[in-house]
Design an enzyme around this catalytic site. Sequence first.
Site, short mmCIF file in Angstrom:
data_model
loop_
_atom_site.label_atom_id
_atom_site.label_comp_id
_atom_site.label_asym_id
_atom_site.label_seq_id
_atom_site.Cartn_x
_atom_site.Cartn_y
_atom_site.Cartn_z
N SER A 39 7.14 -2.76 -3.09
CA SER A 39 5.76 -2.42 -3.45
C SER A 39 5.63 -0.93 -3.63
O SER A 39 6.38 -0.14 -3.03
CB SER A 39 4.80 -2.90 -2.37
OG SER A 39 3.50 -2.39 -2.56
N TYR A 49 1.56 -4.11 6.32
CA TYR A 49 2.11 -4.44 5.00
C TYR A 49 2.93 -3.29 4.45
O TYR A 49 4.07 -3.46 4.00
CB TYR A 49 0.96 -4.79 4.05
CG TYR A 49 1.41 -5.11 2.64
CD1 TYR A 49 1.92 -6.36 2.32
CD2 TYR A 49 1.32 -4.15 1.62
CE1 TYR A 49 2.33 -6.65 1.02
CE2 TYR A 49 1.73 -4.43 0.34
CZ TYR A 49 2.23 -5.69 0.04
OH TYR A 49 2.64 -5.97 -1.25
#
Length: 677
Positions: free
Chosen positions: A554, A567
Amino acid sequence: MNETVQELLTRSNRLGADKENTNYAGGNTSAKGTTTDPVTGEPVELLWVKGSGGDLGTLTEPGLAVLRLDRMRALPKVYPGVEREDEMVAAFDYCLHGKGGAAPSIDTAMHGLVDAPHVDHLHPDSGIAIATAADGEELTRTIFGDRVVWVPWRRPGFQLGLDIAAIKNENPQSIGCILGGHGITAWGATSAECEANSLEIIRIAKDYLAEHGEAEPFGPVQPGYEALPEAERRSRAAALAPHIRALASADKPMVGHFSDDDAVLDFLARAEHPRLAALGTSCPDHFLRTKIKPLVLDLPADAPVEDAIARLQELHEQYRADYQAYYARYADQDTPAIRGADPAIVLVPGVGMFSYGANKQTARVAGEFYLNAINVMRGAESVSSYAPIDESEKFRIEYWALEEAKLQRLPKPRSHAGRIALVTGAASGIGKAIATRLAAEGACVVIADLDQAKAAETAAGLGTSDAAIGVGVDVTDPAQITAAFEAAALAFGGVDLVVNNAGLSISKPLLDTTEKDWDLQHDVMAKGSFLVSQAAARIMIAQQLGGDIVYVSSKNSIFAGPNNVAYSAVKADQAHQVRLLAAELGEHGIRVNGINPDAVVRGSGIFAGGWGAQRAKVYGVAEEDLGAFYAQRTLLKREVLPEHCANAVAVLTSAELDHTTGLHIPVDAGVAAAFLR
């Protein structure tokens, strides 16, 4: 559609749908009839015949070659003789009606020259059993009387067509013939009569074998060679599969198929299987797919796996030496280059059959053809002895210039053809897009997802026939990961490309993030990626084919944002796994790379599961406007979609970047703060 053509297609599809009649892409059918010539307006007699490479069971009108009969019947006048019969294939082009439909096959002469309105040429196991029996000619007279005539072995071609035409003319009472070492041909005045005659030959041959054949022609069961229990058998097959694929792919990467059909297991349990396997197959359709003989493991079923692997490697060296010697015995200056010396069929007693090909369909069909060969051997041995055509004749067909030309006409393989991919979290969003793209590029794909039903549905929706399977897997469970990779090994032979995509996200401020939130995300994405990569590396190293591991990380692994500490931390973990594994696995030819998407809203399971609403709240926008909001903060002002991530994975794992490892590719439309430094 012309009525004659419709009858031909209906008959072909019925015959081809039953494997007792013929195997996939085996045999051909034809019909002769009259239509109006669009140029002269006069009646013209035509031959419609299944074209080269088609399959009877699925034959449609575009798969037919269409030729003028007046020109076909004139061909014997210019025939230069059996030594130059291959030249007649080019003459078929001058017989085509209009554009001619599909390319005419080598058997076109048989159909055009035989004086019958309808002709079937098939490869039924029962018929080939008679055709490969040592006393096949005598058996043919015994079984059929004068209704079916024996034709001595001749390579398919123009001369065989002349031979069969002459035999039919000399035997007006006959309904067909047995082609020595090859198959059957039948004819009829109508389509229905031709089909009935084909089925009569097949049925009578089958009934004779059943009534007069020895019950156990393969000999007694060898102690220790019996089939293992199913669970043990399939577990052992999965353990052996990557190692056997390495052997079958020494010259060129191959896709595998595993079969533990009862007939295969029984054959391998019997005393005569080494002798018969060494004789090889006989029907040209068989050995063109299976090579002239299989590699057979000569150890009992319960031998230690390590011993089996070591012995298979020894036998592989011997197989390659034997095949190269076979090539050297018969090749001359005009022979095409050797096409590879690895086996296409590997037989393991107690376990089953591993078959290989350039793609899944080819691998599966090779296995089906060898199963046909086993049935043929059983039939021939039950009433006589199995006597396939000579090795020299096999070589003439395997390295036939016409076969080489047919291979050269095949379309160029797609970028990922022959590769086996396993994608986690692949039933939705980015994972689904990646799996779809890889399948479109020719890869076999394992759709691995927590939701097994959705995984199966996604696999079925890829439209790749048997080249995609769905498996349920929780990536935090090592046992389920092992089962997923075993499924890949049994379905396709192993795995070449793994995408760690499974993930979730919980958007909370630091003080609201619980230990459970932290552990869940790290279990799925950090631990899960580690376990999946570990299982993948074991198989890739065993296969000796290199491979690709891709992490869907990400932008957050680089760029710090608010309210997502768990996350973003786990994405940073994944990003560093890429670097660590690239450094460790490079010596095995395994490349490890990653992509860093950002703001993939549409189609995303994570965003649909609550992450979107949470992020929209953080940024103070409506959830439905979140994609547009993210786009406006990028340099390119473009929204990122799952397909863009799939494009990046396809490029990363293609041959064009085969010298690239340890790389992270941003797929974020340009977020300057996330530039890699």
